[in-house]
Enzyme design. Structure first.
Site, mmCIF file in Angstrom:
data_model
loop_
_atom_site.group_PDB
_atom_site.id
_atom_site.type_symbol
_atom_site.label_atom_id
_atom_site.label_comp_id
_atom_site.label_asym_id
_atom_site.label_seq_id
_atom_site.Cartn_x
_atom_site.Cartn_y
_atom_site.Cartn_z
ATOM 1 N N CYS A 299 35.737 43.522 61.594
ATOM 2 C CA CYS A 299 35.205 42.620 62.626
ATOM 3 C C CYS A 299 35.758 42.903 64.017
ATOM 4 O O CYS A 299 34.989 42.931 64.977
ATOM 5 C CB CYS A 299 35.422 41.171 62.250
ATOM 6 S SG CYS A 299 36.129 40.905 60.652
ATOM 7 N N ARG A 328 44.172 48.280 52.591
ATOM 8 C CA ARG A 328 45.188 47.229 52.495
ATOM 9 C C ARG A 328 46.302 47.681 51.561
ATOM 10 O O ARG A 328 46.033 48.145 50.459
ATOM 11 C CB ARG A 328 44.567 45.918 52.007
ATOM 12 C CG ARG A 328 43.633 45.342 53.068
ATOM 13 C CD ARG A 328 42.930 44.098 52.634
ATOM 14 N NE ARG A 328 41.849 43.811 53.589
ATOM 15 C CZ ARG A 328 40.940 42.863 53.431
ATOM 16 N NH1 ARG A 328 40.976 42.100 52.363
ATOM 17 N NH2 ARG A 328 40.001 42.677 54.336
ATOM 18 N N GLN A 346 33.581 48.010 52.076
ATOM 19 C CA GLN A 346 32.867 46.764 52.347
ATOM 20 C C GLN A 346 31.447 47.053 52.804
ATOM 21 O O GLN A 346 31.227 47.929 53.629
ATOM 22 C CB GLN A 346 33.598 45.976 53.442
ATOM 23 C CG GLN A 346 34.937 45.444 52.976
ATOM 24 C CD GLN A 346 35.606 44.583 54.040
ATOM 25 O OE1 GLN A 346 35.389 44.788 55.234
ATOM 26 N NE2 GLN A 346 36.405 43.644 53.603
ATOM 27 N N ASP A 348 29.775 45.614 54.994
ATOM 28 C CA ASP A 348 30.088 44.597 55.993
ATOM 29 C C ASP A 348 28.920 44.363 56.945
ATOM 30 O O ASP A 348 28.080 45.237 57.153
ATOM 31 C CB ASP A 348 31.331 45.037 56.786
ATOM 32 C CG ASP A 348 32.171 43.835 57.184
ATOM 33 O OD1 ASP A 348 31.728 42.705 56.946
ATOM 34 O OD2 ASP A 348 33.257 44.041 57.737
ATOM 35 N N HIS A 350 28.049 41.694 60.607
ATOM 36 C CA HIS A 350 28.418 40.597 61.495
ATOM 37 C C HIS A 350 27.227 40.189 62.329
ATOM 38 O O HIS A 350 26.534 41.049 62.870
ATOM 39 C CB HIS A 350 29.590 41.006 62.398
ATOM 40 C CG HIS A 350 30.846 41.250 61.624
ATOM 41 N ND1 HIS A 350 31.323 42.508 61.361
ATOM 42 C CD2 HIS A 350 31.680 40.388 61.010
ATOM 43 C CE1 HIS A 350 32.427 42.401 60.633
ATOM 44 N NE2 HIS A 350 32.665 41.131 60.393
ATOM 45 N N LYS A 434 32.530 27.749 55.599
ATOM 46 C CA LYS A 434 31.876 28.878 54.929
ATOM 47 C C LYS A 434 31.109 28.446 53.700
ATOM 48 O O LYS A 434 31.347 27.368 53.153
ATOM 49 C CB LYS A 434 32.908 29.937 54.542
ATOM 50 C CG LYS A 434 33.932 29.432 53.550
ATOM 51 C CD LYS A 434 34.878 30.529 53.089
ATOM 52 C CE LYS A 434 35.982 29.910 52.247
ATOM 53 N NZ LYS A 434 36.730 30.850 51.456
ATOM 54 N N HIS A 480 30.480 36.332 59.471
ATOM 55 C CA HIS A 480 30.835 37.461 58.596
ATOM 56 C C HIS A 480 30.034 37.293 57.317
ATOM 57 O O HIS A 480 30.055 36.218 56.734
ATOM 58 C CB HIS A 480 32.309 37.448 58.199
ATOM 59 C CG HIS A 480 33.265 37.272 59.338
ATOM 60 N ND1 HIS A 480 33.913 38.323 59.926
ATOM 61 C CD2 HIS A 480 33.681 36.165 59.989
ATOM 62 C CE1 HIS A 480 34.703 37.861 60.895
ATOM 63 N NE2 HIS A 480 34.581 36.558 60.946
HETATM 64 ZN ZN LIG Z 1 34.208 40.264 59.351
#
Ligand SMILES: [Zn+2]
Ligand SMILES: [Zn+2]
Length: 616
Positions: A299, A328, A346, A348, A350, A434, A480
């Site tokens: 992000c 990580r 991910q 991912d 946004h 969320k 997200h």
């Molecule tokens: Zn994010």
């Protein structure tokens, strides 16, 4: 909690007492820690000195437990003043219980702040000052406990001891190590049987085992733990899953972006992740002495693409999508197969939008999530996590904004699923509410999968705005939204959900062509068929080894290939095939040999439409 789950909880908890008494009868010197109820069962932490328990001791312990159950001893409650209770633990030589009571006396509140909430079940909880504690006695065994229990030991349902493992007293490494004996329990024998059968099935479907058998991924000591290496077959599956997600995202106006995998420290200092991910960050020092980090999330990078231009309200929502790895530094002991890794892919995305656009955007994401998990044959359950108005200070932003945003999500949830969702007050992140989606797999296990997370924080931290109708800078909000969450974890779930028997669209190998013998005409026909299949985008292999056709078919079965086609003289002559369909995909009906082209078209169509049954 319903009455039924209350009852089951009491049964499991009572079994922990019965386990302790049984151990005490066999090993009178046993010292006891805590014995809470856990998911599907119970455990007790026991110190037996030099005696090491193993599963071989279970029949003996279980037999004693059955005896106690048969004795049908009532559970009787009594209370003692705290100081007397402490004396009692001395008389019975129970140092761990004594420690708990001493903490209680000293802190005047629950003993075990550092224990699981669950484990508090073993002691009377005082609010401010504790004067007395409660005990329960069954037979000649008394335990410090706040209950509740079933009326007598005869009313505990069905149980089985499953395993024993080491556990530090109160979870601290410098404390003595105890032995945790863990059992499962259900109200009836049938339920216990069903659960044990499910465990067996889960073992057979273990994604680490199937991953190796089907050659999907591997680990290398040289590369390191938690860093899976994807084989061609596994990569095909990753691409199939991600392809599905990206196809939907494109449909909804998400634009692809790409970012580097490292960044200067500054980005994460500004986003707050430098502190938040402290121990999990892989840090890099450049030769010039600058501090960089591998990205643990995407992000902050994406915000900088948004921030590279002045945005008008007319440009919004702006939606970025990118499938990329984050890193990580998980502790080695916590890594396991694909469930927990250090390199996480991910899918991912946004969304940068205005506050009133939240609902419409969340609806689009919800639709993608629904299509994805329905296609996989998994039922979804929803949780809406909102803030706790009583603790407003714990959240950023003003209460009105929170209410407005949460109302949008609530409206959406109610339009989609009526009242059929969990409402988690106080479960929101400090930076936004969320929607969490839980998926149920073929074994009935639930996994937290997708989320739609609102974020008020990063737009604030990075000063993200749009110029609104009045020409003013207006703060925007960020969403997200991951559909799979991570391809690694998602694949670990999907592999076990299907037990490796993937539908055609996911199968690493969709068609296996086995030759009856190695005659030129037969091999040429098989290879030509494979070429045609590949041209149609199908994943196919030819097996023309010098083996019996029976063995070739068995090998295809081991690899769980959806379609196996045997090519012999007859097929060459008629140009028709009689495909073997993997059992779980087969819809039973009369079948005739079909033309090769018709066959390939049909499989290609199944792959495209992502169905799970054969249309042949
Ligand atoms: Zn994010
Ligand atoms: Zn109890």
């Amino acid at each position: 909690m319903t009455e039924k789950t209350d009852q089951l909880h009491a049964m499991r908890h009572s079994l922990a007492h019965i386990l302790a008494l049984s151990v005490k009868r066999i090993w009178p010197h046993a010292k006891f820690g805590v014995g809470p109820v856990v998911e599907n069962g119970f455990y007790y932490d026991i110190d037996l000195g030099d005696t090491k328990l193993s599963e071989e001791d279970f029949p003996k312990i279980e037999a004693e437990m059955r005896k106690i159950i048969k004795e049908d001893q009532p559970f009787e409650k009594s209370t003692k003043p705290l100081n007397e209770a402490i004396k009692w633990t001395e008389a019975w030589e129970q140092p761990y219980k004594k420690e708990l009571l001493n903490d209680l006396a000293r802190a005047g509140t629950t003993v075990a702040k550092d224990l699981d909430k669950n484990e508090l079940g073993t002691i009377t909880e005082g609010d401010s000052k504790v004067d007395s504690v409660s005990f329960y006695t069954n037979g000649d065994f008394t335990d410090l406990c706040r209950g509740p229990h079933v009326a007598s030991t005869g009313k505990v349902g069905a149980f089985k001891l499953l395993r024993v493992s080491g556990a530090y007293w109160r979870g601290k490494e410098d404390n003595p190590q105890m032995q945790r004996v863990y059992g499962v329990a259900f109200a009836s024998e049938q339920e216990l049987e069903a659960y044990l059968k499910m465990l067996e099935e889960a073992k057979a479907r273990d994604h680490r085992k199937i991953g190796q058998e089907m050659d999907l991924f591997t680990f290398s000591d040289l590369v390191g733990p938690g860093l899976p290496l994807w084989t061609p077959r596994g990569t095909v599956m990753r691409e199939a899953l991600d392809g599905f997600v990206q196809e939907m995202r494109k449909e909804y106006g998400y634009e692809a972006v790409a970012i580097p995998h490292i960044t200067k420290k500054d980005l994460y200092e500004k986003s707050g992740h430098w502190a938040k991910f402290a121990d999990e960050l892989f840090r890099i020092k450049t030769r010039e002495g600058h501090e960089f980090a591998m990205k643990p999330m995407n992000c902050p990078h994406h915000t900088q693409i948004y921030a590279s231009h002045q945005r008008s309200y007319r440009d919004l929502p702006i939606r970025y999508r990118e499938t990329t790895m984050v890193y990580r530094d998980e502790q080695t002991g916590e890594l396991g197969g694909l469930s927990r890794v250090r390199s996480i892919t991910q899918d991912d995305a946004h969304v940068f939008c205005r506050y009133p656009q939240i609902k419409q955007e969340a609806l689009k994401i919800w639709d993608m999530i629904e299509r994805f998990y329905t296609t996989l044959g998994m039922d979804l359950r929803l949780r809406l996590s909102v803030h706790d108005p009583e603790a407003q200070d714990a959240y950023m932003g003003d209460p009105k904004t929170w209410d407005k945003v949460e109302n949008q999500l609530k409206e959406l949830a109610e339009e989609k699923v009526g009242k059929d969702y969990e409402y988690g007050v106080g479960e929101a992140a400090f930076y936004g509410p969320k929607l969490d989606f839980m998926a149920k797999d073929a074994l009935g296990r639930e996994h937290q999968v997708a989320t739609i997370q609102l974020d008020f924080n990063q737009p604030e931290g990075f000063d993200l705005t749009c110029v609104n109708e009045k020409g003013e800078h207006e703060r925007i909000v960020m969403i997200h939204c991951a559909i799979t969450g991570s391809l690694e974890r998602s694949l670990s779930i999907i592999i076990e959900h299907y037990g490796g028997k993937f539908p055609v669209w996911l199968a690493p190998e969709q068609i296996r062509i086995a030759t009856l013998n190695q005659e030129d005409a037969i091999v040429a026909f098989a290879e030509n068929l494979a070429k045609q299949a590949k041209e149609m985008g199908l994943r196919v292999t030819v097996d023309n080894a010098q083996e019996s056709v029976g063995k070739k078919i068995r090998e295809a079965e081991v690899m769980k290939v959806p379609y196996t086609v045997v090519i012999g003289g007859k097929e060459v002559e008629t140009k028709e095939v009689n495909p073997r369909i993997r059992q779980d995909m087969e819809v039973p009906h009369e079948r005739q040999p079909i033309g090769t082209e018709e066959f390939l078209k049909s499989v290609a169509n199944e792959a495209r439409s992502r169905v799970s049954k054969s249309s042949l």
